[in-house]
Scaffold this motif. Sequence first.
Motif, PDB file in Angstrom:
ATOM      1  N   ASP A   1     -43.081 -39.349 -74.211  1.00 15.67           N
ATOM      2  CA  ASP A   1     -42.447 -38.416 -73.282  1.00 15.67           C
ATOM      3  C   ASP A   1     -41.673 -37.368 -74.079  1.00 15.67           C
ATOM      4  OD1 ASP A   1     -43.326 -39.650 -70.868  1.00 15.67           O
ATOM      5  OD2 ASP A   1     -41.766 -41.179 -71.133  1.00 15.67           O
ATOM      6  N   VAL A   2     -41.430 -36.228 -73.457  1.00 12.92           N
ATOM      7  CA  VAL A   2     -40.786 -35.114 -74.162  1.00 12.92           C
ATOM      8  C   VAL A   2     -39.290 -35.367 -74.279  1.00 12.92           C
ATOM      9  CG1 VAL A   2     -40.385 -32.629 -74.160  1.00 12.92           C
ATOM     10  CG2 VAL A   2     -42.570 -33.553 -73.334  1.00 12.92           C
ATOM     11  N   PHE A   3     -38.608 -35.450 -73.118  1.00 16.76           N
ATOM     12  CA  PHE A   3     -37.168 -35.746 -73.160  1.00 16.76           C
ATOM     13  C   PHE A   3     -36.744 -36.395 -71.861  1.00 16.76           C
ATOM     14  CE2 PHE A   3     -37.169 -31.437 -71.346  1.00 16.76           C
ATOM     15  CZ  PHE A   3     -36.233 -31.529 -70.324  1.00 16.76           C
ATOM     16  N   THR A   4     -35.618 -37.097 -71.936  1.00 15.44           N
ATOM     17  CA  THR A   4     -35.016 -37.737 -70.768  1.00 15.44           C
ATOM     18  C   THR A   4     -33.543 -37.381 -70.719  1.00 15.44           C
ATOM     19  OG1 THR A   4     -36.559 -39.601 -70.684  1.00 15.44           O
ATOM     20  CG2 THR A   4     -34.383 -39.951 -69.737  1.00 15.44           C
TER      21      THR A   4
ATOM     22  N   GLY B   1     -39.346 -44.031 -74.207  1.00 13.99           N
ATOM     23  CA  GLY B   1     -40.498 -43.312 -74.734  1.00 13.99           C
ATOM     24  C   GLY B   1     -40.250 -41.851 -75.037  1.00 13.99           C
ATOM     25  N   SER B   2     -39.002 -41.403 -74.915  1.00 19.68           N
ATOM     26  CA  SER B   2     -38.707 -39.984 -75.097  1.00 19.68           C
ATOM     27  C   SER B   2     -38.287 -39.694 -76.535  1.00 19.68           C
ATOM     28  CB  SER B   2     -37.595 -39.535 -74.146  1.00 19.68           C
ATOM     29  OG  SER B   2     -38.065 -39.499 -72.815  1.00 19.68           O
ATOM     30  N   GLY B   3     -38.822 -38.610 -77.063  1.00 19.87           N
ATOM     31  CA  GLY B   3     -38.387 -38.188 -78.395  1.00 19.87           C
ATOM     32  C   GLY B   3     -36.948 -37.736 -78.396  1.00 19.87           C
ATOM     33  N   THR B   4     -36.545 -37.023 -77.351  1.00 15.97           N
ATOM     34  CA  THR B   4     -35.175 -36.511 -77.235  1.00 15.97           C
ATOM     35  C   THR B   4     -34.534 -37.104 -75.993  1.00 15.97           C
ATOM     36  OG1 THR B   4     -35.760 -34.430 -78.318  1.00 15.97           O
ATOM     37  CG2 THR B   4     -33.768 -34.435 -76.996  1.00 15.97           C
ATOM     38  N   VAL B   5     -33.265 -37.461 -76.110  1.00 19.39           N
ATOM     39  CA  VAL B   5     -32.501 -37.994 -74.983  1.00 19.39           C
ATOM     40  C   VAL B   5     -31.203 -37.200 -74.878  1.00 19.39           C
ATOM     41  CG1 VAL B   5     -31.452 -40.022 -73.917  1.00 19.39           C
ATOM     42  CG2 VAL B   5     -33.473 -40.289 -75.390  1.00 19.39           C
ATOM     43  N   HIS B   6     -30.890 -36.735 -73.667  1.00 17.13           N
ATOM     44  CA  HIS B   6     -29.615 -36.083 -73.374  1.00 17.13           C
ATOM     45  C   HIS B   6     -28.761 -37.103 -72.629  1.00 17.13           C
ATOM     46  CE1 HIS B   6     -32.108 -32.106 -73.136  1.00 17.13           C
ATOM     47  NE2 HIS B   6     -31.880 -32.461 -74.372  1.00 17.13           N
ATOM     48  N   LEU B   7     -27.539 -37.310 -73.071  1.00 16.32           N
ATOM     49  CA  LEU B   7     -26.728 -38.336 -72.424  1.00 16.32           C
ATOM     50  C   LEU B   7     -25.243 -38.036 -72.543  1.00 16.32           C
ATOM     51  CD1 LEU B   7     -26.531 -41.529 -74.638  1.00 16.32           C
ATOM     52  CD2 LEU B   7     -27.783 -39.541 -75.391  1.00 16.32           C
ATOM     53  N   GLY B   8     -24.505 -38.565 -71.589  1.00 12.41           N
ATOM     54  CA  GLY B   8     -23.057 -38.454 -71.609  1.00 12.41           C
ATOM     55  C   GLY B   8     -22.486 -37.619 -70.488  1.00 12.41           C
ATOM     56  N   ALA B   9     -23.322 -36.986 -69.645  1.00 11.02           N
ATOM     57  CA  ALA B   9     -22.763 -36.121 -68.603  1.00 11.02           C
ATOM     58  C   ALA B   9     -23.790 -35.824 -67.527  1.00 11.02           C
ATOM     59  CB  ALA B   9     -22.264 -34.810 -69.207  1.00 11.02           C
TER      60      ALA B   9
END
Length: 529
Positions: free
Chosen positions: A87-90, A337-345
């Motif tokens: 997956d690209v990003f989550t 499965g994501s290369g990039t993960v955005h988290l915290g907000a």
Amino acid sequence: MEAVDAIVIGAGHNGLVAANLLADAGWSVEVVEATPQAGGAVRSGHVTAPGYLSDLFSSFYPLGYASPVLKALDLREHGLEWTHAPDVFTHLLPDGRAATVSRDLETTMASMERFAAGDGERWRHAYEEWRAVSPQLLEALFRPFPPVRAGLDLARRLRAGGSLRLARRLMLSVRDLGSELFRGEGATLALAGCALHTDLSPEDAGGGVYGWLLAMLGQEVGWPVPVGGAQQITSALVRRLSERGGRITYGTPVTRVLVARGRAMGVRTADGRARRARRAVLADVPAPALYLDLVGARWLPPRVVQDLEFFRWDGATVKVDWAVNGRIPWRNPAAAGSGTVHLGADLNGLTRYAAHLATGEPPPDPFLLMGQMTTADGSRSPAGTESAWAYTHLPHRRHWTADEIAARVARMEAVMEEYAPGFGAMVVGRNVFSPAGLERENPSLVGGALGGGTAAAFQQLFLRPIPGLGRADTPVERLFLASASAHPGGGVHGVPGANAARAALARDRALTGRLYQAAVGAAHRAVYR
């Protein structure tokens, strides 16, 4: 004094792109690099634990993969291979939900649909709108400003009404754009997290275009990585240049651009040696460093020096690399499965995070941009483990104490632990780059700023790096700006380097008629008189 046709200051990827294009034109080229190695912010190394390869600065490359500049260099012929995470990003929300973008459109639609009925189809529609204009938009982005041909092609396709609606969309904040396109928070957060790869907040005018661009490129081409690390981009550029007779001199800082009668004649390096350039000097360094340090006020219109006082850097950065002795134990497996993960907000949390940065305060709840490199490229660490990183922003200032950085790293790891319980116990190696550490490794990352200057609208297009200097040409004849401080700004796509090389070649071709010099001189006089 030995002479070459062109001297390129800095062996970052933009400097290497410029050098390659000049070498393709038959010029003799020397690249002079201050540090012991090429690549700038496109480098890899084993900094956490044996067997774990980390991308030291930049990691995922949708713009590089899509860039016609890099495509035209045919770096695959010089060893560059791309690969993708499943997956690209989550984007992980504090309440446990996840919004995932995948190269498989149906997978993305299903993820967005879970936030609001109909958002799956709304995502499809937004993507179809993107596909209808993306060739012309990317062509406009990746060409010198103003992009006349691409702009005319886009206007013909959209006609007057469509062009005006697109212009309006490009001016929206990412919060406003998301609210117009979607009903649920997931799809808007997918855009907003992408926009915060820059130094813009969810409320900033013009921020929506960054989120739209990165999210839709992710849907279209993914966010690929080079097999074997970011260094492979640099290595391919170096090999290509070497094959064409170009050379790179390492560990040799440039201390001055040599100017005579308003023309760049070469450079002086820290060893006291003068190097002559017969045709051009191209600088892959930040604009303030070029104009104020290497050229000096004597050779600049007074208004240039005044305007540089208002040059705005993007935010400082703290980056942590981890060697993890297993797969990261995400609370929500959608991130696995994501290369990039955005988290915290969530969306309001991103606004609060950006507000703290705007007021000069370290955000108490950091938003993390996080990468799972082994998930994207299995060669990065032993099977069943993960080479990971995360970064967060701080207000831009030049000095942070060791205690302040340690406290920030502790907060970052607390966020990771919240979203992936047990993560800390699995870390077997760690490397921390403070803002000062980033600048020490790459002098162009001033104060830990990754973008060569803010992405805000007041410092973009013909206003980048300052009003009147929106192209690669400078007030000094035969000197060209080739760094991310030039249009179109940060990102690994090679466009500033390519624009500078094209400008140098155009100037050289136009010498006999003096038309080019007269036009540039007239433009500068009009702006700076």
